[in-house]
Design a protein around this motif. Structure first.
Motif, mmCIF file in Angstrom:
data_model
loop_
_atom_site.group_PDB
_atom_site.id
_atom_site.type_symbol
_atom_site.label_atom_id
_atom_site.label_comp_id
_atom_site.label_asym_id
_atom_site.label_seq_id
_atom_site.Cartn_x
_atom_site.Cartn_y
_atom_site.Cartn_z
ATOM 1 N N SER A 126 8.201 31.267 14.606
ATOM 2 C CA SER A 126 8.204 32.512 15.218
ATOM 3 C C SER A 126 7.048 33.607 15.866
ATOM 4 C CB SER A 126 9.437 33.790 14.853
ATOM 5 O OG SER A 126 9.046 34.132 13.566
ATOM 6 N N GLU A 127 6.398 33.644 16.533
ATOM 7 C CA GLU A 127 5.207 34.771 16.686
ATOM 8 C C GLU A 127 6.189 36.209 17.189
ATOM 9 O OE1 GLU A 127 2.697 32.326 16.161
ATOM 10 O OE2 GLU A 127 2.639 34.220 16.810
ATOM 11 N N ASP A 128 5.626 37.748 16.601
ATOM 12 C CA ASP A 128 5.592 38.520 16.485
ATOM 13 C C ASP A 128 4.660 38.893 18.268
ATOM 14 O OD1 ASP A 128 4.552 39.607 13.371
ATOM 15 O OD2 ASP A 128 6.837 38.788 14.317
ATOM 16 N N GLY A 129 5.924 39.667 19.118
ATOM 17 C CA GLY A 129 6.020 39.916 20.492
ATOM 18 C C GLY A 129 5.549 41.258 20.784
ATOM 19 N N PRO A 130 4.816 41.779 21.449
ATOM 20 C CA PRO A 130 4.356 42.577 22.203
ATOM 21 C C PRO A 130 5.877 42.770 23.441
ATOM 22 C CG PRO A 130 2.399 41.590 21.996
ATOM 23 C CD PRO A 130 3.031 40.836 21.334
ATOM 24 N N GLY A 131 5.554 43.249 23.658
ATOM 25 C CA GLY A 131 6.854 43.561 25.252
ATOM 26 C C GLY A 131 5.994 44.159 26.566
ATOM 27 N N LEU A 132 6.940 44.404 27.400
ATOM 28 C CA LEU A 132 6.249 44.872 28.605
ATOM 29 C C LEU A 132 6.379 45.955 28.785
ATOM 30 C CD1 LEU A 132 7.558 41.984 28.940
ATOM 31 C CD2 LEU A 132 5.589 41.989 30.017
ATOM 32 N N THR A 133 5.574 46.864 29.560
ATOM 33 C CA THR A 133 5.570 47.407 30.145
ATOM 34 C C THR A 133 5.111 47.456 32.300
ATOM 35 O OG1 THR A 133 3.768 48.372 28.547
ATOM 36 C CG2 THR A 133 5.613 49.534 28.850
ATOM 37 N N THR A 134 4.951 47.970 32.895
ATOM 38 C CA THR A 134 3.737 47.658 33.981
ATOM 39 C C THR A 134 3.464 48.843 34.399
ATOM 40 O OG1 THR A 134 6.128 47.756 35.452
ATOM 41 C CG2 THR A 134 4.846 46.321 35.416
ATOM 42 N N GLU A 135 2.380 48.961 35.532
ATOM 43 C CA GLU A 135 1.275 49.950 35.947
ATOM 44 C C GLU A 135 2.109 50.364 37.425
ATOM 45 O OE1 GLU A 135 0.387 53.407 35.244
ATOM 46 O OE2 GLU A 135 -0.036 52.270 33.471
ATOM 47 N N PRO A 227 15.022 29.460 37.759
ATOM 48 C CA PRO A 227 15.165 29.502 36.115
ATOM 49 C C PRO A 227 14.314 27.830 35.729
ATOM 50 C CG PRO A 227 16.920 29.715 36.976
ATOM 51 C CD PRO A 227 16.634 29.363 38.278
ATOM 52 N N SER A 228 14.414 26.983 36.611
ATOM 53 C CA SER A 228 13.474 25.954 36.439
ATOM 54 C C SER A 228 11.982 26.085 36.192
ATOM 55 C CB SER A 228 14.330 24.369 37.235
ATOM 56 O OG SER A 228 13.356 24.909 38.038
ATOM 57 N N ARG A 229 11.463 26.598 36.317
ATOM 58 C CA ARG A 229 9.812 26.749 36.943
ATOM 59 C C ARG A 229 9.594 28.232 35.875
ATOM 60 N NH1 ARG A 229 7.289 26.918 41.391
ATOM 61 N NH2 ARG A 229 5.321 25.729 40.650
ATOM 62 N N CYS A 230 10.901 29.414 35.307
ATOM 63 C CA CYS A 230 10.037 30.343 35.345
ATOM 64 C C CYS A 230 11.295 31.159 34.502
ATOM 65 C CB CYS A 230 10.033 31.362 36.429
ATOM 66 S SG CYS A 230 10.090 32.959 36.377
ATOM 67 N N PHE A 231 10.706 31.318 33.736
ATOM 68 C CA PHE A 231 11.683 32.605 32.206
ATOM 69 C C PHE A 231 11.506 33.719 32.642
ATOM 70 C CE2 PHE A 231 13.015 33.559 27.528
ATOM 71 C CZ PHE A 231 13.923 33.524 28.093
ATOM 72 N N ALA A 232 12.894 34.861 32.939
ATOM 73 C CA ALA A 232 12.113 36.611 33.132
ATOM 74 C C ALA A 232 12.752 37.111 31.698
ATOM 75 C CB ALA A 232 12.350 37.149 34.548
ATOM 76 N N PHE A 233 12.032 38.106 31.214
ATOM 77 C CA PHE A 233 13.293 38.573 29.892
ATOM 78 C C PHE A 233 12.316 39.939 29.604
ATOM 79 C CE2 PHE A 233 9.445 36.681 28.150
ATOM 80 C CZ PHE A 233 8.776 37.249 26.917
ATOM 81 N N VAL A 234 13.187 40.493 28.935
ATOM 82 C CA VAL A 234 12.618 42.451 28.227
ATOM 83 C C VAL A 234 11.835 41.680 27.220
ATOM 84 C CG1 VAL A 234 13.850 44.179 27.772
ATOM 85 C CG2 VAL A 234 15.223 42.784 29.527
ATOM 86 N N HIS A 235 11.310 42.479 27.446
ATOM 87 C CA HIS A 235 10.752 42.681 25.488
ATOM 88 C C HIS A 235 9.151 43.646 25.908
ATOM 89 C CE1 HIS A 235 8.845 40.298 22.652
ATOM 90 N NE2 HIS A 235 7.636 40.879 22.375
ATOM 91 N N ASP A 236 8.995 44.198 25.045
ATOM 92 C CA ASP A 236 9.083 45.577 24.332
ATOM 93 C C ASP A 236 7.128 44.865 23.910
ATOM 94 O OD1 ASP A 236 7.275 47.862 22.969
ATOM 95 O OD2 ASP A 236 8.739 48.746 22.291
ATOM 96 N N LEU A 237 5.601 45.483 24.542
ATOM 97 C CA LEU A 237 4.685 44.803 24.958
ATOM 98 C C LEU A 237 4.818 45.713 21.975
ATOM 99 C CD1 LEU A 237 2.089 44.164 24.943
ATOM 100 C CD2 LEU A 237 1.553 45.785 26.030
ATOM 101 N N CYS A 238 5.399 46.505 22.456
ATOM 102 C CA CYS A 238 4.322 47.473 20.793
ATOM 103 C C CYS A 238 5.375 46.806 20.227
ATOM 104 C CB CYS A 238 4.934 49.108 21.123
ATOM 105 S SG CYS A 238 3.532 49.630 22.296
ATOM 106 N N ASP A 239 6.412 46.062 19.789
ATOM 107 C CA ASP A 239 7.413 45.740 19.101
ATOM 108 C C ASP A 239 6.852 44.982 17.993
ATOM 109 O OD1 ASP A 239 9.578 45.045 17.312
ATOM 110 O OD2 ASP A 239 11.302 45.455 19.398
#
Length: 375
Positions: A126-135, A227-239
């Motif tokens: 498992s990989e720790d992961g940052p999340g997302l924020t948009t500018e 969904p067969s070509r893309c996966f969108a998910f909520v994630h915090d870049l700093c978590d």
């Protein structure tokens, strides 16, 4: 922010989009003949004035109590932003294919596929992961709209499935793909959807995440979302505790477009370190973000400065302004090698209002080294 100012899109000449840094203003009398001019040299006086302006707007800092609020409730401020603007604030980033050919079908992509041993995914981990924020950018929108489809609520649909999940080589979204792209800070999909529409390679799979659940829901309910070509998910870049839905060493490309600047500077290095672990050997990280003394930085008033070169907007979202050296340190410390690190000083033109403003962006490309003993 004035909706007439673009995010740094190269001008199109004769129907062909030019790369950044290819249009020069040789005759000041022709300044309003085009929407933007590249690599505009600043005079010593102009540079000194910009520095004085930043020193001035940094003298009064936001109180600590409010700074804590902006950090703890960052997701709320971005959700509120997308609830207000939905998909009417951003413009599709088709210019990315000119600047970053790794995103479009090309011989370069085929070469990278071969070089990266694309079908191999390492041991279960498992990989720790940052999340997302948009500018946010000052630009009008090419509509991303479409018919809404009924999906489970984002929090239930994504967060639960990723929580404490051990990712193995054969059980993650896009596991059968041979070319994988992740956009961190996808917003409403202005990068993701042009990639999917331009690159029809069946071996491609695109991941996209954002700090805002509202933004991710707008992506998932867009008619172009597949969904067969893309996966969108909520994630915090700093978590640091939350994993990405892919194993380490599994991505060919990671995209950061006006995203890193939205997080606390002290958390940037760990965020880039975690993302670097997701790249395959030979994989690349692509970034475009705000440079020091961009007009947006000079426009801030006293009382909006959080820390040096880091500010809060009126809507509670935050932004940092980088130097090339700062970004180089972030990427190289994460073990990546520089391919490109350039500053683009642009003269942005509003021909209708006969106004000019100076923008400063930094564009980077850093590659994960290919090691001979990497499996």
């Amino acid at each position: 922010m004035d909706g007439s100012w673009s995010e740094g899109v190269p001008a199109a000449v004769g129907g062909k989009r030019q790369q950044f840094g290819s249009r020069f203003l040789s005759d000041p009398a022709r300044v309003f003949h085009h929407n933007a001019w590249d690599n505009v040299k600043w005079s010593e006086e102009q540079a000194a004035a910009a520095e004085r302006k930043v020193q001035e707007n940094s003298t009064q800092r936001v109180c600590q109590e409010k700074q804590v609020d902006y950090e703890i409730n960052a997701h709320k401020y971005w959700n509120d932003f997308y609830k207000i603007h939905e998909n009417g604030f951003f413009k599709d980033r088709h210019w990315l294919f000119t600047e970053f050919p790794e995103l479009a079908p090309s011989q370069n992509q085929k070469d990278l596929l071969s070089e990266n041993k694309r079908s191999e995914v390492p041991e279960c981990r498992s990989e720790d992961g940052p999340g997302l924020t948009t500018e946010q950018h000052g630009c009008s929108s090419d509509s991303l709209g479409g018919h809404k489809t009924q999906l489970p609520p984002v929090e239930e649909n994504v967060t639960q499935t990723l929580s404490h999940l051990e990712i193995c080589a054969d059980e993650f979204p896009g596991a059968s793909a041979t070319y994988r792209i992740l956009e961190v800070g996808c917003g409403v999909g202005n990068t993701v959807f042009p990639i999917l529409q331009t690159n029809n390679d069946p071996r491609l799979f695109v991941y996209c995440c954002d700090f805002s659940s509202t933004a991710v829901e707008l992506v998932q309910t867009n008619s172009a979302y597949d969904p067969s070509r893309c996966f969108a998910f909520v994630h915090d870049l700093c978590d640091e505790e939350k994993s990405y839905p892919v194993p380490g060493n599994s991505l060919d490309v990671i995209i950061l477009i006006f995203v890193l600047s939205a997080i606390v500077p002290d958390k940037m290095q760990k965020a880039i370190n975690r993302l670097s672990k997701l790249l395959k050997p030979g994989g690349v990280m692509l970034l475009r973000d705000y440079g020091r003394y961009d007009m947006a930085q000079l426009r801030f008033k006293k009382g909006q400065c959080l820390s040096e070169n880091f500010y809060v907007r009126g809507d509670g979202t935050r932004v940092y302004f980088f130097t090339q050296d700062e970004l180089d340190t972030l990427f190289t410390t994460a073990g990546l090698e520089k391919v490109q690190n350039l500053v683009d000083r642009r003269l942005q033109v509003n021909r209708g209002k006969q106004l000019t403003m100076y923008r400063v962006w930094i564009q980077c490309k850093y590659r994960k080294p290919v090691l001979s003993n990497t499996s």
